[in-house]
Each structure stands twice: as C-alpha cells, then as structure tokens.
Design a protein around this motif. Sequence first.
Motif, PDB file in Angstrom:
ATOM      1  N   GLU A 222       0.790  -1.134   0.240  1.00 34.88           N
ATOM      2  CA  GLU A 222       0.231   0.232  -0.001  1.00 34.88           C
ATOM      3  C   GLU A 222       0.709   1.504   0.494  1.00 34.88           C
ATOM      4  OE1 GLU A 222      -3.360   0.495   0.119  1.00 34.88           O
ATOM      5  OE2 GLU A 222      -3.753  -2.261  -0.222  1.00 34.88           O
TER       6      GLU A 222
ATOM      7  N   THR B 130      -1.199   9.640   5.414  1.00 34.22           N
ATOM      8  CA  THR B 130      -2.179   9.947   4.368  1.00 34.22           C
ATOM      9  C   THR B 130      -2.113  11.122   3.755  1.00 34.22           C
ATOM     10  OG1 THR B 130      -4.145   9.489   4.597  1.00 34.22           O
ATOM     11  CG2 THR B 130      -2.827   7.301   3.251  1.00 34.22           C
TER      12      THR B 130
ATOM     13  N   ARG C 190      -9.464  11.788  -1.146  1.00 33.54           N
ATOM     14  CA  ARG C 190     -10.011  10.015   0.024  1.00 33.54           C
ATOM     15  C   ARG C 190      -9.029   9.790   0.831  1.00 33.54           C
ATOM     16  NH1 ARG C 190     -10.093   5.051  -2.899  1.00 33.54           N
ATOM     17  NH2 ARG C 190     -11.342   4.591  -1.682  1.00 33.54           N
TER      18      ARG C 190
ATOM     19  N   THR D 165     -10.233   7.447   2.842  1.00 33.94           N
ATOM     20  CA  THR D 165     -10.737   6.032   3.051  1.00 33.94           C
ATOM     21  C   THR D 165      -8.876   5.726   2.959  1.00 33.94           C
ATOM     22  OG1 THR D 165     -12.775   7.024   1.766  1.00 33.94           O
ATOM     23  CG2 THR D 165     -11.513   5.095   1.036  1.00 33.94           C
ATOM     24  N   LYS D 166      -8.209   6.492   1.899  1.00 34.82           N
ATOM     25  CA  LYS D 166      -6.757   5.747   1.852  1.00 34.82           C
ATOM     26  C   LYS D 166      -6.478   5.642   3.315  1.00 34.82           C
ATOM     27  CE  LYS D 166      -3.587   3.925  -0.154  1.00 34.82           C
ATOM     28  NZ  LYS D 166      -3.691   2.239  -1.389  1.00 34.82           N
TER      29      LYS D 166
ATOM     30  N   TYR E  60      -7.542   4.040   6.395  1.00 37.61           N
ATOM     31  CA  TYR E  60      -8.191   2.435   7.035  1.00 37.61           C
ATOM     32  C   TYR E  60      -7.663   1.789   5.443  1.00 37.61           C
ATOM     33  CZ  TYR E  60     -11.495   5.739  10.561  1.00 37.61           C
ATOM     34  OH  TYR E  60     -11.509   6.057  10.957  1.00 37.61           O
ATOM     35  N   GLU E  61      -7.467   2.077   4.580  1.00 43.66           N
ATOM     36  CA  GLU E  61      -7.361   0.729   3.836  1.00 43.66           C
ATOM     37  C   GLU E  61      -5.896   0.196   4.247  1.00 43.66           C
ATOM     38  OE1 GLU E  61      -8.361   2.701  -0.497  1.00 43.66           O
ATOM     39  OE2 GLU E  61     -10.314   2.360  -0.402  1.00 43.66           O
TER      40      GLU E  61
ATOM     41  N   GLU F 217      -6.453  -1.293   7.522  1.00 44.39           N
ATOM     42  CA  GLU F 217      -7.084  -2.786   7.144  1.00 44.39           C
ATOM     43  C   GLU F 217      -5.789  -4.242   6.577  1.00 44.39           C
ATOM     44  OE1 GLU F 217     -10.626  -4.909   4.625  1.00 44.39           O
ATOM     45  OE2 GLU F 217     -10.448  -3.021   5.351  1.00 44.39           O
ATOM     46  N   VAL F 218      -4.806  -3.735   5.930  1.00 45.38           N
ATOM     47  CA  VAL F 218      -3.803  -4.690   5.656  1.00 45.38           C
ATOM     48  C   VAL F 218      -2.850  -4.679   6.455  1.00 45.38           C
ATOM     49  CG1 VAL F 218      -1.847  -4.439   4.257  1.00 45.38           C
ATOM     50  CG2 VAL F 218      -3.815  -3.475   3.626  1.00 45.38           C
TER      51      VAL F 218
END
Length: 130
Positions: free
Chosen positions: A22, A72, A76, A79-80, A82-83, A86-87
């Motif tokens: 990511e 980040t 977004r 959103t990024k 949180y992505e 998650e990883v």
Amino acid sequence: MLTIKTIVENTFSVWGKAVSAEVGDNYSMENSATVSKLPYASMYFQGLPTSGSTLEGGEAAVTPSVQIDIYTNGQRALTKAYEIDEVSHSALLSLGYTRSYGPELIQNVDPSIKRLTSRYSRLVGLAETL
C-alpha cells in the motif's frame, strides 16, 4: 527460542511486507514526527515487558506492544488511511496480536494530512515461534 530481537524483527518483517503493498518503501520502525513522503506507515515498539518469569529472573513470557501510525493526504486521504489500516491490522492479527486501541484519527497540524493510530499487543512465550 525467541529473543526480544527476533520478536521485533519478525513482527516488523511480516507487517512491513504487508503494508509495502500500500505504501511502497514508505514505512519504518521509527516514531518520527517528520514524514517525508505520503502515504507512510510506521511501527513503533512501545515495550516488551516481562509477563512471566522464573524465581531466578528468567523470562518465560513477554508482552510486546506496538503502535501503528498511518499518514495519508490528497483526495480520499481518510479512506486510503483506513485501507492501509485494514492491511496492517490483518498482518498483525496473523501474528496473534490484538488491537487494544484505535484506529483513531489524530488531529494534525496540517489538516490536509490524515493520521490514524492503533495499538496492539500479544503474549509471547519465549519457547514459541513467531
């Protein structure tokens, strides 16, 4: 037999491999207030206190605690973040860690930069493999 060094190295290696998908090479094991390139992720070991020991002082178990910070910006950005979280979360769960805090959005001096913070810990017997 695990040592403190191998716990730290193995945890960082598994986590770093996961988050690099990511953030590229923008991850470290430092607790730095200065981030040069975004997105960025850091893993900071908060300590590895002894959880169980022998009467002679030999450690039987430790509880490593880590803090994850994700930075980040741009469209977004949240959103990024949180992505990436998650990883990061999945990688730490795979090692037996549990989240004890977060993810919390931390206010930054620069409002265009989003920062998510989470903390994890787990019990490690020194006879285990990680």
